[in-house]
Design a protein around this motif. Structure first.
Motif, PDB file in Angstrom:
ATOM      1  N   LYS A   1       0.836  -1.204   0.000  1.00 56.79           N
ATOM      2  CA  LYS A   1       0.000   0.000   0.000  1.00 56.79           C
ATOM      3  C   LYS A   1       0.871   1.255   0.000  1.00 56.79           C
ATOM      4  O   LYS A   1       0.585   2.228  -0.711  1.00 56.79           O
ATOM      5  N   GLY A   2       1.943   1.244   0.786  1.00 61.91           N
ATOM      6  CA  GLY A   2       2.870   2.376   0.803  1.00 61.91           C
ATOM      7  C   GLY A   2       3.547   2.579  -0.540  1.00 61.91           C
ATOM      8  O   GLY A   2       3.698   3.708  -1.016  1.00 61.91           O
ATOM      9  N   TRP A   3       3.926   1.472  -1.173  1.00 64.23           N
ATOM     10  CA  TRP A   3       4.559   1.539  -2.494  1.00 64.23           C
ATOM     11  C   TRP A   3       3.578   2.146  -3.488  1.00 64.23           C
ATOM     12  O   TRP A   3       3.946   3.007  -4.286  1.00 64.23           O
ATOM     13  N   ALA A   4       2.320   1.725  -3.426  1.00 60.60           N
ATOM     14  CA  ALA A   4       1.313   2.267  -4.338  1.00 60.60           C
ATOM     15  C   ALA A   4       1.119   3.765  -4.102  1.00 60.60           C
ATOM     16  O   ALA A   4       0.996   4.539  -5.065  1.00 60.60           O
ATOM     17  N   GLU A   5       1.114   4.188  -2.851  1.00 55.52           N
ATOM     18  CA  GLU A   5       0.960   5.613  -2.549  1.00 55.52           C
ATOM     19  C   GLU A   5       2.174   6.416  -3.012  1.00 55.52           C
ATOM     20  O   GLU A   5       2.047   7.593  -3.354  1.00 55.52           O
ATOM     21  N   PHE A   6       3.325   5.798  -3.035  1.00 52.04           N
ATOM     22  CA  PHE A   6       4.567   6.449  -3.451  1.00 52.04           C
ATOM     23  C   PHE A   6       4.555   6.770  -4.942  1.00 52.04           C
ATOM     24  O   PHE A   6       5.292   7.621  -5.403  1.00 52.04           O
ATOM     25  N   ARG A   7       3.721   6.078  -5.710  1.00 49.01           N
ATOM     26  CA  ARG A   7       3.492   6.345  -7.141  1.00 49.01           C
ATOM     27  C   ARG A   7       4.756   6.339  -7.983  1.00 49.01           C
ATOM     28  O   ARG A   7       4.993   7.252  -8.763  1.00 49.01           O
ATOM     29  N   LEU A   8       5.512   5.276  -7.910  1.00 44.62           N
ATOM     30  CA  LEU A   8       6.748   5.227  -8.685  1.00 44.62           C
ATOM     31  C   LEU A   8       6.603   4.533 -10.023  1.00 44.62           C
ATOM     32  O   LEU A   8       7.575   4.383 -10.740  1.00 44.62           O
ATOM     33  N   GLY A   9       5.435   4.129 -10.390  1.00 44.76           N
ATOM     34  CA  GLY A   9       5.264   3.393 -11.639  1.00 44.76           C
ATOM     35  C   GLY A   9       5.692   4.159 -12.863  1.00 44.76           C
ATOM     36  O   GLY A   9       6.256   3.593 -13.797  1.00 44.76           O
ATOM     37  N   LEU A  10       5.454   5.458 -12.875  1.00 44.03           N
ATOM     38  CA  LEU A  10       5.837   6.243 -14.045  1.00 44.03           C
ATOM     39  C   LEU A  10       7.347   6.382 -14.171  1.00 44.03           C
ATOM     40  O   LEU A  10       7.852   6.706 -15.235  1.00 44.03           O
ATOM     41  N   LEU A  11       8.068   6.132 -13.099  1.00 43.15           N
ATOM     42  CA  LEU A  11       9.523   6.163 -13.163  1.00 43.15           C
ATOM     43  C   LEU A  11      10.088   4.862 -13.706  1.00 43.15           C
ATOM     44  O   LEU A  11      11.246   4.794 -14.064  1.00 43.15           O
ATOM     45  N   GLN A  12       9.264   3.840 -13.750  1.00 43.48           N
ATOM     46  CA  GLN A  12       9.737   2.515 -14.106  1.00 43.48           C
ATOM     47  C   GLN A  12      10.546   2.506 -15.402  1.00 43.48           C
ATOM     48  O   GLN A  12      11.663   2.026 -15.429  1.00 43.48           O
ATOM     49  N   ASP A  13       9.990   3.020 -16.472  1.00 47.88           N
ATOM     50  CA  ASP A  13      10.694   2.982 -17.756  1.00 47.88           C
ATOM     51  C   ASP A  13      11.991   3.776 -17.701  1.00 47.88           C
ATOM     52  O   ASP A  13      13.032   3.324 -18.161  1.00 47.88           O
ATOM     53  N   ALA A  14      11.935   4.970 -17.131  1.00 48.67           N
ATOM     54  CA  ALA A  14      13.120   5.817 -17.066  1.00 48.67           C
ATOM     55  C   ALA A  14      14.218   5.177 -16.225  1.00 48.67           C
ATOM     56  O   ALA A  14      15.392   5.197 -16.598  1.00 48.67           O
ATOM     57  N   LEU A  15      13.851   4.606 -15.109  1.00 49.75           N
ATOM     58  CA  LEU A  15      14.848   4.032 -14.221  1.00 49.75           C
ATOM     59  C   LEU A  15      15.332   2.679 -14.714  1.00 49.75           C
ATOM     60  O   LEU A  15      16.486   2.341 -14.549  1.00 49.75           O
ATOM     61  N   CYS A  16      14.450   1.903 -15.302  1.00 50.02           N
ATOM     62  CA  CYS A  16      14.825   0.548 -15.691  1.00 50.02           C
ATOM     63  C   CYS A  16      15.552   0.479 -17.027  1.00 50.02           C
ATOM     64  O   CYS A  16      16.318  -0.441 -17.254  1.00 50.02           O
ATOM     65  N   ALA A  17      15.326   1.441 -17.902  1.00 54.78           N
ATOM     66  CA  ALA A  17      15.973   1.398 -19.218  1.00 54.78           C
ATOM     67  C   ALA A  17      17.491   1.335 -19.073  1.00 54.78           C
ATOM     68  O   ALA A  17      18.151   0.529 -19.710  1.00 54.78           O
ATOM     69  N   GLY A  18      18.044   2.158 -18.228  1.00 60.17           N
ATOM     70  CA  GLY A  18      19.488   2.162 -18.032  1.00 60.17           C
ATOM     71  C   GLY A  18      19.918   1.530 -16.727  1.00 60.17           C
ATOM     72  O   GLY A  18      21.076   1.626 -16.341  1.00 60.17           O
ATOM     73  N   MET A  19      18.995   0.884 -16.042  1.00 57.68           N
ATOM     74  CA  MET A  19      19.279   0.388 -14.702  1.00 57.68           C
ATOM     75  C   MET A  19      20.384  -0.661 -14.657  1.00 57.68           C
ATOM     76  O   MET A  19      21.268  -0.551 -13.818  1.00 57.68           O
ATOM     77  N   PRO A  20      20.396  -1.692 -15.508  1.00 57.28           N
ATOM     78  CA  PRO A  20      21.468  -2.683 -15.358  1.00 57.28           C
ATOM     79  C   PRO A  20      22.866  -2.056 -15.440  1.00 57.28           C
ATOM     80  O   PRO A  20      23.712  -2.353 -14.612  1.00 57.28           O
ATOM     81  N   ALA A  21      23.070  -1.168 -16.385  1.00 54.33           N
ATOM     82  CA  ALA A  21      24.379  -0.519 -16.509  1.00 54.33           C
ATOM     83  C   ALA A  21      24.640   0.406 -15.326  1.00 54.33           C
ATOM     84  O   ALA A  21      25.749   0.449 -14.786  1.00 54.33           O
ATOM     85  N   ALA A  22      23.626   1.150 -14.913  1.00 51.85           N
ATOM     86  CA  ALA A  22      23.791   2.078 -13.792  1.00 51.85           C
ATOM     87  C   ALA A  22      24.092   1.325 -12.502  1.00 51.85           C
ATOM     88  O   ALA A  22      24.954   1.729 -11.723  1.00 51.85           O
ATOM     89  N   VAL A  23      23.380   0.219 -12.265  1.00 50.05           N
ATOM     90  CA  VAL A  23      23.615  -0.571 -11.060  1.00 50.05           C
ATOM     91  C   VAL A  23      25.020  -1.164 -11.088  1.00 50.05           C
ATOM     92  O   VAL A  23      25.740  -1.129 -10.090  1.00 50.05           O
ATOM     93  N   ALA A  24      25.429  -1.686 -12.231  1.00 48.91           N
ATOM     94  CA  ALA A  24      26.759  -2.271 -12.349  1.00 48.91           C
ATOM     95  C   ALA A  24      27.849  -1.230 -12.121  1.00 48.91           C
ATOM     96  O   ALA A  24      28.911  -1.543 -11.568  1.00 48.91           O
ATOM     97  N   ALA A  25      27.588   0.001 -12.509  1.00 48.52           N
ATOM     98  CA  ALA A  25      28.594   1.061 -12.413  1.00 48.52           C
ATOM     99  C   ALA A  25      28.613   1.755 -11.063  1.00 48.52           C
ATOM    100  O   ALA A  25      29.559   2.463 -10.748  1.00 48.52           O
TER     101      ALA A  25
END
Length: 186
Positions: free
Chosen positions: A96-120
């Motif tokens: 419920k807290g995650w849903a209220e945080f409303r991060l779904g719209l960030l999903q594409d932006a954060l996940c597109a480069g996430m593997p490289a960003a996390v590795a770096a």
């Protein structure tokens, strides 16, 4: 920026950095990651020079926002686990807290480069791993209690949550989340 580096910043510099990350997170959720940097600075109440001094490029700002998101989700999971009488209630509180945080719209932006960003970025990698371990812990504990279906994993729940919160908030969101929770409950 590591936790140690954050501690060495002057109080006003730390406050500016936090304001920039918060403003960017909100603008990215509302309008996507291509919001002009000048608008991020304006929303944060800082000058453009201050923004670029802290975040020389959009990639660094996205990484800082991703780190903030993982840290917030991790804190929410930890607080839910510590503050509820059982794992099922803790998992519900976290979702419920995650849903209220409303991060779904960030999903594409954060996940597109996430593997490289996390590795770096070791801080980003640790924050992501910590959040996933806490999330997995909530799931495993709720399953061990017999309250959560055995055939669901973190991946299925995370995918559903991201689908739920990807769009603009609607009055039906809470109902959809309750239907999902009812479907997960044993």
């Amino acid at each position: 920026m590591t936790g140690t580096s954050m501690k060495t910043l002057r109080a006003d510099a730390r406050r500016n950095r936090e304001q920039i990350v918060e403003a960017a997170r909100l603008l990215f959720v509302e309008r996507g990651p291509d919001v002009p940097m000048e608008e991020v600075a304006r929303a944060a109440g800082v000058g453009v020079g201050t923004l670029y001094r802290r975040f020389p490029d959009r990639g660094e700002l996205l990484t800082a926002v991703a780190l903030d998101v993982f840290e917030r989700l991790s804190a929410m999971a930890g607080e839910a686990a510590a503050g509820e009488p059982d794992a099922w209630t803790a998992l519900q509180r976290f979702l419920k807290g995650w849903a209220e945080f409303r991060l779904g719209l960030l999903q594409d932006a954060l996940c597109a480069g996430m593997p490289a960003a996390v590795a770096a970025n070791k801080d980003l990698q640790r924050a992501r791993e910590t959040w996933l371990e806490q999330f997995e812990g909530l799931i495993t504990a709720a399953q061990a209690e017999g309250a959560l279906r055995e055939d669901v994993t973190l991946t299925e729940i995370a995918v559903f949550m991201n689908m739920l919160i990807r769009g603009e908030p609607t009055p039906a969101d809470e109902m959809i989340l309750h239907v999902m929770l009812d479907g997960l409950h044993r």
